[in-house]
Design a protein around this motif. Structure first.
Motif, PDB file in Angstrom:
ATOM      1  N   MET A   1       0.819  -1.204   0.000  1.00 38.84           N
ATOM      2  CA  MET A   1       0.000   0.000   0.000  1.00 38.84           C
ATOM      3  C   MET A   1       0.858   1.262   0.000  1.00 38.84           C
ATOM      4  O   MET A   1       0.590   2.222  -0.724  1.00 38.84           O
ATOM      5  CB  MET A   1      -0.912   0.015   1.217  1.00 38.84           C
ATOM      6  CG  MET A   1      -1.959  -1.082   1.246  1.00 38.84           C
ATOM      7  SD  MET A   1      -3.270  -0.813   0.053  1.00 38.84           S
ATOM      8  CE  MET A   1      -4.063   0.612   0.759  1.00 38.84           C
ATOM      9  N   ALA A   2       1.904   1.258   0.812  1.00 35.44           N
ATOM     10  CA  ALA A   2       2.754   2.437   0.927  1.00 35.44           C
ATOM     11  C   ALA A   2       3.559   2.675  -0.347  1.00 35.44           C
ATOM     12  O   ALA A   2       3.723   3.814  -0.790  1.00 35.44           O
ATOM     13  CB  ALA A   2       3.685   2.288   2.130  1.00 35.44           C
ATOM     14  N   SER A   3       4.061   1.610  -0.940  1.00 36.81           N
ATOM     15  CA  SER A   3       4.904   1.757  -2.130  1.00 36.81           C
ATOM     16  C   SER A   3       4.129   2.253  -3.344  1.00 36.81           C
ATOM     17  O   SER A   3       4.698   2.855  -4.255  1.00 36.81           O
ATOM     18  CB  SER A   3       5.582   0.420  -2.462  1.00 36.81           C
ATOM     19  OG  SER A   3       4.624  -0.561  -2.806  1.00 36.81           O
ATOM     20  N   THR A   4       2.817   2.021  -3.359  1.00 35.75           N
ATOM     21  CA  THR A   4       1.985   2.469  -4.481  1.00 35.75           C
ATOM     22  C   THR A   4       1.195   3.738  -4.157  1.00 35.75           C
ATOM     23  O   THR A   4       0.459   4.239  -5.010  1.00 35.75           O
ATOM     24  CB  THR A   4       0.987   1.360  -4.875  1.00 35.75           C
ATOM     25  OG1 THR A   4       0.187   1.021  -3.735  1.00 35.75           O
ATOM     26  CG2 THR A   4       1.724   0.124  -5.361  1.00 35.75           C
ATOM     27  N   HIS A   5       1.316   4.248  -2.925  1.00 37.89           N
ATOM     28  CA  HIS A   5       0.641   5.467  -2.457  1.00 37.89           C
ATOM     29  C   HIS A   5      -0.875   5.323  -2.408  1.00 37.89           C
ATOM     30  O   HIS A   5      -1.599   6.322  -2.392  1.00 37.89           O
ATOM     31  CB  HIS A   5       1.006   6.676  -3.343  1.00 37.89           C
ATOM     32  CG  HIS A   5       2.476   6.831  -3.580  1.00 37.89           C
ATOM     33  ND1 HIS A   5       3.359   7.131  -2.556  1.00 37.89           N
ATOM     34  CD2 HIS A   5       3.235   6.703  -4.703  1.00 37.89           C
ATOM     35  CE1 HIS A   5       4.587   7.189  -3.037  1.00 37.89           C
ATOM     36  NE2 HIS A   5       4.544   6.927  -4.336  1.00 37.89           N
ATOM     37  N   LEU A   6      -1.365   4.097  -2.380  1.00 40.36           N
ATOM     38  CA  LEU A   6      -2.806   3.883  -2.275  1.00 40.36           C
ATOM     39  C   LEU A   6      -3.334   4.352  -0.927  1.00 40.36           C
ATOM     40  O   LEU A   6      -4.456   4.848  -0.829  1.00 40.36           O
ATOM     41  CB  LEU A   6      -3.133   2.391  -2.487  1.00 40.36           C
ATOM     42  CG  LEU A   6      -4.607   1.997  -2.485  1.00 40.36           C
ATOM     43  CD1 LEU A   6      -5.356   2.726  -3.593  1.00 40.36           C
ATOM     44  CD2 LEU A   6      -4.749   0.484  -2.648  1.00 40.36           C
ATOM     45  N   ASP A   7      -2.507   4.231   0.123  1.00 40.40           N
ATOM     46  CA  ASP A   7      -2.938   4.651   1.456  1.00 40.40           C
ATOM     47  C   ASP A   7      -3.185   6.159   1.526  1.00 40.40           C
ATOM     48  O   ASP A   7      -4.165   6.625   2.100  1.00 40.40           O
ATOM     49  CB  ASP A   7      -1.917   4.222   2.515  1.00 40.40           C
ATOM     50  CG  ASP A   7      -0.498   4.618   2.159  1.00 40.40           C
ATOM     51  OD1 ASP A   7      -0.282   5.240   1.082  1.00 40.40           O
ATOM     52  OD2 ASP A   7       0.419   4.306   2.950  1.00 40.40           O
ATOM     53  N   VAL A   8      -2.302   6.948   0.912  1.00 40.60           N
ATOM     54  CA  VAL A   8      -2.446   8.404   0.922  1.00 40.60           C
ATOM     55  C   VAL A   8      -3.674   8.836   0.131  1.00 40.60           C
ATOM     56  O   VAL A   8      -4.415   9.741   0.527  1.00 40.60           O
ATOM     57  CB  VAL A   8      -1.180   9.076   0.350  1.00 40.60           C
ATOM     58  CG1 VAL A   8      -1.360  10.591   0.274  1.00 40.60           C
ATOM     59  CG2 VAL A   8       0.033   8.727   1.204  1.00 40.60           C
ATOM     60  N   MET A   9      -3.924   8.168  -0.989  1.00 42.29           N
ATOM     61  CA  MET A   9      -5.081   8.502  -1.827  1.00 42.29           C
ATOM     62  C   MET A   9      -6.387   8.281  -1.056  1.00 42.29           C
ATOM     63  O   MET A   9      -7.295   9.114  -1.080  1.00 42.29           O
ATOM     64  CB  MET A   9      -5.064   7.639  -3.092  1.00 42.29           C
ATOM     65  CG  MET A   9      -6.173   7.977  -4.102  1.00 42.29           C
ATOM     66  SD  MET A   9      -7.741   7.101  -3.802  1.00 42.29           S
ATOM     67  CE  MET A   9      -7.277   5.434  -4.264  1.00 42.29           C
ATOM     68  N   ILE A  10      -6.477   7.168  -0.351  1.00 39.98           N
ATOM     69  CA  ILE A  10      -7.678   6.867   0.425  1.00 39.98           C
ATOM     70  C   ILE A  10      -7.893   7.924   1.500  1.00 39.98           C
ATOM     71  O   ILE A  10      -9.017   8.400   1.727  1.00 39.98           O
ATOM     72  CB  ILE A  10      -7.566   5.461   1.055  1.00 39.98           C
ATOM     73  CG1 ILE A  10      -7.582   4.397  -0.042  1.00 39.98           C
ATOM     74  CG2 ILE A  10      -8.701   5.215   2.053  1.00 39.98           C
ATOM     75  CD1 ILE A  10      -7.308   2.995   0.459  1.00 39.98           C
ATOM     76  N   LEU A  11      -6.823   8.316   2.174  1.00 43.55           N
ATOM     77  CA  LEU A  11      -6.918   9.292   3.254  1.00 43.55           C
ATOM     78  C   LEU A  11      -7.335  10.670   2.738  1.00 43.55           C
ATOM     79  O   LEU A  11      -8.182  11.348   3.333  1.00 43.55           O
ATOM     80  CB  LEU A  11      -5.567   9.377   3.974  1.00 43.55           C
ATOM     81  CG  LEU A  11      -5.529  10.109   5.309  1.00 43.55           C
ATOM     82  CD1 LEU A  11      -6.509   9.486   6.286  1.00 43.55           C
ATOM     83  CD2 LEU A  11      -4.122  10.078   5.881  1.00 43.55           C
ATOM     84  N   ASP A  12      -6.768  11.086   1.625  1.00 40.63           N
ATOM     85  CA  ASP A  12      -7.119  12.394   1.052  1.00 40.63           C
ATOM     86  C   ASP A  12      -8.589  12.449   0.642  1.00 40.63           C
ATOM     87  O   ASP A  12      -9.289  13.442   0.898  1.00 40.63           O
ATOM     88  CB  ASP A  12      -6.233  12.685  -0.163  1.00 40.63           C
ATOM     89  CG  ASP A  12      -4.808  13.052   0.225  1.00 40.63           C
ATOM     90  OD1 ASP A  12      -4.612  13.457   1.392  1.00 40.63           O
ATOM     91  OD2 ASP A  12      -3.901  12.928  -0.615  1.00 40.63           O
ATOM     92  N   ASN A  13      -9.076  11.411   0.016  1.00 43.65           N
ATOM     93  CA  ASN A  13     -10.482  11.374  -0.403  1.00 43.65           C
ATOM     94  C   ASN A  13     -11.424  11.354   0.790  1.00 43.65           C
ATOM     95  O   ASN A  13     -12.507  11.951   0.759  1.00 43.65           O
ATOM     96  CB  ASN A  13     -10.734  10.149  -1.281  1.00 43.65           C
ATOM     97  CG  ASN A  13     -10.188  10.318  -2.690  1.00 43.65           C
ATOM     98  OD1 ASN A  13     -10.403  11.335  -3.334  1.00 43.65           O
ATOM     99  ND2 ASN A  13      -9.458   9.332  -3.163  1.00 43.65           N
ATOM    100  N   ALA A  14     -11.008  10.678   1.849  1.00 47.32           N
ATOM    101  CA  ALA A  14     -11.838  10.613   3.052  1.00 47.32           C
ATOM    102  C   ALA A  14     -11.987  11.986   3.689  1.00 47.32           C
ATOM    103  O   ALA A  14     -13.064  12.371   4.143  1.00 47.32           O
ATOM    104  CB  ALA A  14     -11.228   9.630   4.049  1.00 47.32           C
ATOM    105  N   SER A  15     -10.897  12.754   3.735  1.00 50.99           N
ATOM    106  CA  SER A  15     -10.954  14.083   4.342  1.00 50.99           C
ATOM    107  C   SER A  15     -11.843  15.027   3.528  1.00 50.99           C
ATOM    108  O   SER A  15     -12.563  15.863   4.091  1.00 50.99           O
ATOM    109  CB  SER A  15      -9.538  14.663   4.464  1.00 50.99           C
ATOM    110  OG  SER A  15      -8.968  14.866   3.184  1.00 50.99           O
ATOM    111  N   GLN A  16     -11.821  14.900   2.216  1.00 52.38           N
ATOM    112  CA  GLN A  16     -12.679  15.734   1.370  1.00 52.38           C
ATOM    113  C   GLN A  16     -14.158  15.387   1.576  1.00 52.38           C
ATOM    114  O   GLN A  16     -15.020  16.252   1.556  1.00 52.38           O
ATOM    115  CB  GLN A  16     -12.298  15.536  -0.104  1.00 52.38           C
ATOM    116  CG  GLN A  16     -10.904  16.050  -0.453  1.00 52.38           C
ATOM    117  CD  GLN A  16     -10.512  15.724  -1.883  1.00 52.38           C
ATOM    118  OE1 GLN A  16     -11.367  15.408  -2.715  1.00 52.38           O
ATOM    119  NE2 GLN A  16      -9.223  15.788  -2.170  1.00 52.38           N
ATOM    120  N   LEU A  17     -14.430  14.113   1.814  1.00 52.32           N
ATOM    121  CA  LEU A  17     -15.803  13.660   2.012  1.00 52.32           C
ATOM    122  C   LEU A  17     -16.422  14.252   3.277  1.00 52.32           C
ATOM    123  O   LEU A  17     -17.622  14.542   3.324  1.00 52.32           O
ATOM    124  CB  LEU A  17     -15.823  12.125   2.095  1.00 52.32           C
ATOM    125  CG  LEU A  17     -17.173  11.447   2.360  1.00 52.32           C
ATOM    126  CD1 LEU A  17     -18.104  11.642   1.161  1.00 52.32           C
ATOM    127  CD2 LEU A  17     -16.982   9.968   2.651  1.00 52.32           C
TER     128      LEU A  17
END
Length: 495
Positions: free
Chosen positions: A367-383
């Motif tokens: 997850m960390a190497s592909t930055h999927l974790d950061v993407m999920i977190l950013d979208n959650a904060s916008q929601l």
């Protein structure tokens, strides 16, 4: 019973290894899909997906080797017969009051979890408690519930846990947001009390049923057979049989070996607790810190492992248990060959457990190497932008719950998520103190059922399948989770 029904009943559930490999593949495919949607996520290549499992094993080498060394020490004590003799003595002493073991042990684990995140460190106790609980007339699910729910509700209601509360508060501070540790401690105590009471209720209710009727166990036939082989239930088919047999008393050698084994665990626990965070400097007396952060002059408690008690991690615990294995063997007057063979046999029993730890780490690495974790977190904060407290708190809880599946390290999740979620809470006028505890409570609940959490090795040691644990624990987890959300939502509305 028909042949079809018989085959269905005998069908074995997926192993922990298969479950983790499936999750790794699913996460890898998810990164490929997300890479077409957003450029912030890099699609995982086939080599990355395949390599992640090995990288996870390498990343988890310290705790994996600790488990192997612990297994060796446990094998020594088992060979001497000290564990069997000690458990027999304990069961006799608690005869008629075996249920009291459950709330007492759960309270100890809960306090350890609340103070410093006692979670991975609880893994060795699954086997010990399984021996004790089975001998007392329960099954291994009672042992698993006692350890996992005990330590889990402690982490859920963390008060001064430096890896959860400490990192989260410090990370908010670097983002210019001040959180009050006093408020987080009070909220932690409320969460701890509520979750502990619920956990004890569910474990004791099940334990009473199994004690009264062995047929009410939730364990499958395969698990019951494994339990009988590992923990000797064939030799304990009822209290009447136990009382009618003359069990040899514990020998002096067994007593000394058991005392040394208990001392080993006690020193390990003392070594893991961050005493300096609580203003206790007794274990660092005599030490002189160097400019690079290491000790120029070792404190008095660091002469064995190089780290004083309170600064231990699994490397230090490995050194300690390796030494104590030799000490126990010498005290028991075992020959060199007997010591080596008993130690290797014990370590061999832990190989599968050690592998599971590494495979669980592979998921967060991918997850960390592909930055999927950061993407999920950013979208959650916008929601969550612009929502009310009664919506904000539960949704934040669910977000942190989901992220805890992905990022297995509590401190890493706090470092990554709190600047984003904490800033969002502050901008909406919500309490950062409550936000810290939402993170802590959600992360703690995830430790009770996430396949990437630290308890899978413990389940393997107790001969309980992951699917069986979920089947039993689903209701307790939901109830504890709902109670936590109610407390946190009310706090977010008031503070």
């Amino acid at each position: 019973m028909s042949k079809a029904k018989s085959e269905k009943k005998q069908r074995e559930p997926l192993s922990s290894y298969s479950i983790l490999f499936i999750i790794i593949i699913v996460v890898g495919l998810a990164t490929v899909v997300c890479s077409f949607i957003t450029p912030s996520v890099t699609a995982a290549s086939l080599p990355q997906i395949l390599d992640s499992s090995v990288e996870g094993l390498i990343d988890a080498a310290e705790i994996s080797f600790f488990l192997l060394i612990l297994g060796g020490c446990l094998g020594m004590v088992t060979k001497i017969g000290a564990l069997d003799a000690g458990i027999t003595a304990l069961v006799r002493k608690m005869h008629g009051h075996e249920l009291l073991l459950i709330p007492i042990i759960m309270a100890i684990f809960a306090l350890l979890g609340s103070s410093y995140g006692f979670c991975e460190e609880a893994v060795p106790f699954y086997a010990l408690l399984s021996l004790t609980m089975v001998a007392a007339g329960f099954d291994t699910m009672v042992a698993v519930g006692t350890v996992l729910l005990g330590a889990g509700v402690g982490c859920l209601g963390s008060t001064v846990n430096p890896f959860a509360n400490g990192v989260a508060i410090d990370t908010l501070k670097t983002a210019g947001i001040e959180a009050d540790p006093g408020t987080t401690i009070v909220l932690g105590l409320v969460l701890l009390a509520a979750a502990y009471a619920l956990a004890v209720f569910f474990v004791m209710r099940y334990a009473r049923k199994v004690k009264a009727d062995k047929g009410s166990t939730i364990l499958s036939l395969q698990e019951q057979h494994a339990m009988e082989q590992a923990f000797g239930t064939e030799a304990q088919k009822g209290e009447e049989a136990q009382e009618g047999e003359a069990t040899p008393a514990m020998t002096r050698t067994q007593g000394v070996a058991l005392a040394l084994f208990g001392l080993s665990f006690l020193v390990m626990i003392v070594g893991f607790i961050p005493w300096q965070n609580f203003g206790v400097d007794f274990f660092t007396l005599g030490g002189v810190p160097g400019e690079d952060g290491s000790w120029a002059v070792l404190p008095w408690s660091a002469w064995i492992t190089g780290a004083p008690l309170g600064e231990w991690y699994f490397k230090d615990a490995s050194v300690w248990f390796l030494i104590m294995s030799i000490v126990i063997g010498v005290v028991a007057r075992m020959s060199e060959r007997q010591i080596v063979n008993a130690w290797i046999d014990g370590a061999a029993d832990m190989v599968g457990v050690a592998l599971v730890v590494g495979l669980a780490r592979a998921i967060s690495i991918l997850m960390a190497s592909t930055h999927l974790d950061v993407m999920i977190l950013d979208n959650a904060s916008q929601l969550l932008a612009g929502s009310s407290a009664i919506v904000f708190a539960p949704v934040c809880y669910l977000i942190f719950l989901g992220l805890s599946f992905i990022i297995t390290s509590t401190s890493a999740l706090a470092t990554l998520s709190m600047p984003i979620m904490g800033s969002l809470a502050a901008s909406l006028g919500f309490s950062p103190d409550v936000m810290v505890m939402i993170f802590v409570a959600a992360n703690g609940l995830a430790n009770l059922f996430s396949p990437t959490a630290a308890f899978l090795p413990g389940l393997m040691m107790a001969k309980v399948e992951y699917s069986t644990w979920l089947k039993w624990a689903l209701v307790p987890i939901i109830v504890i989770g709902v109670a936590s959300v109610v407390v946190l939502t009310a706090a977010m509305m008031v503070l």
